[in-house]
Design a protein around this motif. Structure first.
Motif, mmCIF file in Angstrom:
data_model
loop_
_atom_site.group_PDB
_atom_site.id
_atom_site.type_symbol
_atom_site.label_atom_id
_atom_site.label_comp_id
_atom_site.label_asym_id
_atom_site.label_seq_id
_atom_site.Cartn_x
_atom_site.Cartn_y
_atom_site.Cartn_z
ATOM 1 N N THR A 101 0.838 -1.196 0.000
ATOM 2 C CA THR A 101 0.000 0.000 0.000
ATOM 3 C C THR A 101 0.874 1.249 0.000
ATOM 4 O O THR A 101 2.080 1.199 0.245
ATOM 5 C CB THR A 101 -0.915 0.060 1.236
ATOM 6 O OG1 THR A 101 -0.130 0.354 2.395
ATOM 7 C CG2 THR A 101 -1.646 -1.236 1.463
ATOM 8 N N LEU A 102 0.234 2.377 -0.232
ATOM 9 C CA LEU A 102 0.907 3.663 -0.125
ATOM 10 C C LEU A 102 0.860 4.141 1.320
ATOM 11 O O LEU A 102 -0.020 3.747 2.081
ATOM 12 C CB LEU A 102 0.220 4.691 -1.034
ATOM 13 C CG LEU A 102 0.026 4.316 -2.510
ATOM 14 C CD1 LEU A 102 -0.624 5.477 -3.255
ATOM 15 C CD2 LEU A 102 1.326 3.919 -3.167
ATOM 16 N N ASN A 142 9.436 3.323 -5.898
ATOM 17 C CA ASN A 142 9.270 4.703 -5.450
ATOM 18 C C ASN A 142 8.345 5.452 -6.410
ATOM 19 O O ASN A 142 8.221 5.102 -7.585
ATOM 20 C CB ASN A 142 10.614 5.406 -5.350
ATOM 21 C CG ASN A 142 11.342 5.069 -4.064
ATOM 22 O OD1 ASN A 142 10.739 4.614 -3.095
ATOM 23 N ND2 ASN A 142 12.649 5.257 -4.048
ATOM 24 N N ASN A 143 7.737 6.502 -5.898
ATOM 25 C CA ASN A 143 6.700 7.181 -6.647
ATOM 26 C C ASN A 143 6.498 8.575 -6.066
ATOM 27 O O ASN A 143 7.010 8.871 -4.971
ATOM 28 C CB ASN A 143 5.400 6.360 -6.543
ATOM 29 C CG ASN A 143 4.356 6.759 -7.565
ATOM 30 O OD1 ASN A 143 4.646 7.470 -8.517
ATOM 31 N ND2 ASN A 143 3.142 6.307 -7.367
ATOM 32 N N VAL A 238 2.764 9.860 -10.223
ATOM 33 C CA VAL A 238 3.642 9.919 -11.394
ATOM 34 C C VAL A 238 3.803 8.559 -12.060
ATOM 35 O O VAL A 238 3.688 8.431 -13.282
ATOM 36 C CB VAL A 238 5.012 10.507 -11.011
ATOM 37 C CG1 VAL A 238 5.976 10.441 -12.191
ATOM 38 C CG2 VAL A 238 4.854 11.948 -10.541
ATOM 39 N N GLN A 239 4.088 7.526 -11.271
ATOM 40 C CA GLN A 239 4.327 6.206 -11.853
ATOM 41 C C GLN A 239 3.122 5.712 -12.629
ATOM 42 O O GLN A 239 3.227 5.333 -13.803
ATOM 43 C CB GLN A 239 4.711 5.210 -10.758
ATOM 44 C CG GLN A 239 4.877 3.770 -11.235
ATOM 45 C CD GLN A 239 3.562 3.009 -11.339
ATOM 46 O OE1 GLN A 239 2.660 3.201 -10.526
ATOM 47 N NE2 GLN A 239 3.438 2.171 -12.351
ATOM 48 N N LEU A 269 5.680 8.982 -2.562
ATOM 49 C CA LEU A 269 4.497 8.175 -2.283
ATOM 50 C C LEU A 269 4.780 6.734 -2.727
ATOM 51 O O LEU A 269 4.215 6.244 -3.694
ATOM 52 C CB LEU A 269 3.307 8.758 -3.052
ATOM 53 C CG LEU A 269 1.892 8.484 -2.553
ATOM 54 C CD1 LEU A 269 1.703 9.018 -1.144
ATOM 55 C CD2 LEU A 269 0.874 9.101 -3.502
ATOM 56 N N PRO A 270 5.690 6.060 -2.019
ATOM 57 C CA PRO A 270 6.150 4.752 -2.492
ATOM 58 C C PRO A 270 5.135 3.631 -2.302
ATOM 59 O O PRO A 270 4.270 3.691 -1.425
ATOM 60 C CB PRO A 270 7.380 4.496 -1.615
ATOM 61 C CG PRO A 270 7.075 5.217 -0.342
ATOM 62 C CD PRO A 270 6.353 6.472 -0.772
ATOM 63 N N TYR A 271 5.252 2.617 -3.151
ATOM 64 C CA TYR A 271 4.519 1.375 -2.937
ATOM 65 C C TYR A 271 5.325 0.577 -1.915
ATOM 66 O O TYR A 271 6.425 0.100 -2.212
ATOM 67 C CB TYR A 271 4.405 0.591 -4.240
ATOM 68 C CG TYR A 271 3.509 1.224 -5.274
ATOM 69 C CD1 TYR A 271 2.149 0.904 -5.343
ATOM 70 C CD2 TYR A 271 4.018 2.135 -6.197
ATOM 71 C CE1 TYR A 271 1.325 1.481 -6.303
ATOM 72 C CE2 TYR A 271 3.199 2.713 -7.165
ATOM 73 C CZ TYR A 271 1.859 2.385 -7.209
ATOM 74 O OH TYR A 271 1.052 2.958 -8.163
#
Length: 358
Positions: A101-102, A142-143, A238-239, A269-271
């Motif tokens: 999850t984020l 990463n995001n 973004v991703q 805002l990584p996974y």
């Protein structure tokens, strides 16, 4: 759909082997009866990493993982909040092996005891801000938070939040639901940062309701609407949006400042992936998490998934990596206080509901 009601989740076909998610995933009381030696692993994940046409990072990684190990991946996706709530409901009869999850939902999962400590191979190459100091979760992709707009209908992207209040955006803006979707929650975080606090952010979001179409439990459903011109702008990340833009020619990505002349900004805002406590196939979950952080899988993050590798030693040079670097140039990155957000998220969501009459 009422905002405080989670939608029924539709199990997706397994990414590999065409298997359907077992009916037992609905959960019941008592201990899990799963065969620990079964050649399967179940992933609960936020959306964004699986391609619409089977061409996403998950699609490739799961396919490669099955070919290497013979372990089939059973996959369920939804909003970050949905996935955590589902895992929480099943706590007495755990069904998922990995939860992805984020933030801040990964922090909530950690706080609710849904995750067990496991430090995967390659985690030492992940930046400290993208993994738990307790070893309960690690970023696999990463995001960054962002917005999308329709490049055909708009000659240039909106420059700031205030632009979205213009009458030309009437019924042409939509954002995913804070507290349910990770990116919707990120919009709330970004607004509070940009406007200098909760009250000012809620006042702005109250005004934005005049142009807002309404709730969406999934951020991934918004980009196609923007590409078709049904919407002019929406939130995203973004991703996911960069990956979608490969088949959506009218989709552009932008980052708002607060007012004219303010530099655009965003935040990570990584996974984030964690091994679920009492995972029915824990050993397989560990293998998949190790595989996701392996060099081959991480090298595919930008080329296949349109995202940013979690490992700092991976220096991608493919076309997507070059485009992403150009996109992020000049964007200021700030660091949210994730522990505060995780602790007070319900308060912030309630304030948003009150301000927007949602």
């Amino acid at each position: 759909m009422p905002r405080n009601t989670l939608p029924a989740l539709k199990p997706l076909a397994a990414v590999t082997g065409g298997l359907l998610l077992a009916a037992g995933l609905s959960g019941c009381s008592g201990a899990s009866s799963a065969d620990e030696n079964a050649k399967t692993v179940t992933v609960y994940s936020a959306d964004g990493l699986k391609g619409e046409k089977g061409d996403g990072w998950y699609d490739q990684v799961f396919k490669d993982f099955e070919a290497k190990t013979g372990i089939k991946v059973q996959y369920v996706e939804g909003g970050s909040g949905e996935m955590v709530q589902r895992a929480l409901r099943e706590k007495s009869n755990t069904q998922a092996d990995l939860l992805i999850t984020l933030p801040p939902f990964i922090h909530q999962a950690e706080g609710k005891g849904l995750l067990q400590r496991y430090v995967p191979a390659g985690a030492d190459k992940v930046d400290g801000g993208s993994k738990s100091p307790d070893g309960t979760w690690t970023s696999v992709v990463n995001n960054y938070f962002g917005f999308v707009y329709n490049k055909k209908e708009l000659k240039e992207a909106p420059k700031n939040w205030e632009d979205l209040l213009d009458s030309r955006y009437k019924n042409k803006i939509q954002y995913s639901t804070p507290g349910v979707a990770g990116d919707g929650t990120a919009l709330l975080i970004k607004a509070m940062h940009d406007f200098g606090g909760k009250e000012a952010a809620m006042e702005y979001l109250r005004k934005l309701q005049a142009n807002n179409v309404g709730p969406s439990s999934s951020t991934g459903k918004l980009a196609p609407k923007v590409d078709k011109g049904e919407l002019l702008a929406a939130n995203g990340d973004v991703q996911m949006n960069h990956a979608q833009s490969r088949t959506m020619p009218n989709l552009g990505i932008w980052f708002p400042g607060t007012t004219s002349g303010t530099k655009p900004s965003s935040f990570g805002l990584p996974y984030a992936a964690g091994l679920v406590s009492h995972a029915p196939h824990g050993a397989n979950g560990k293998k998949l998490l190790d595989f996701m952080l392996s060099e081959p899988a991480q090298k595919q993050v930008s080329e296949t998934g349109g995202g940013f590798a979690s490992r700092t030693d991976i220096k991608a040079t493919d076309a997507n990596a070059v485009a992403l670097a150009q996109l992020m140039r000049g964007v200021e990155i700030f660091q949210p206080d994730w522990m505060d957000i995780a602790k007070n998220l319900s308060q912030y969501v309630d304030a948003w509901k009150s301000a927007t009459k949602s």
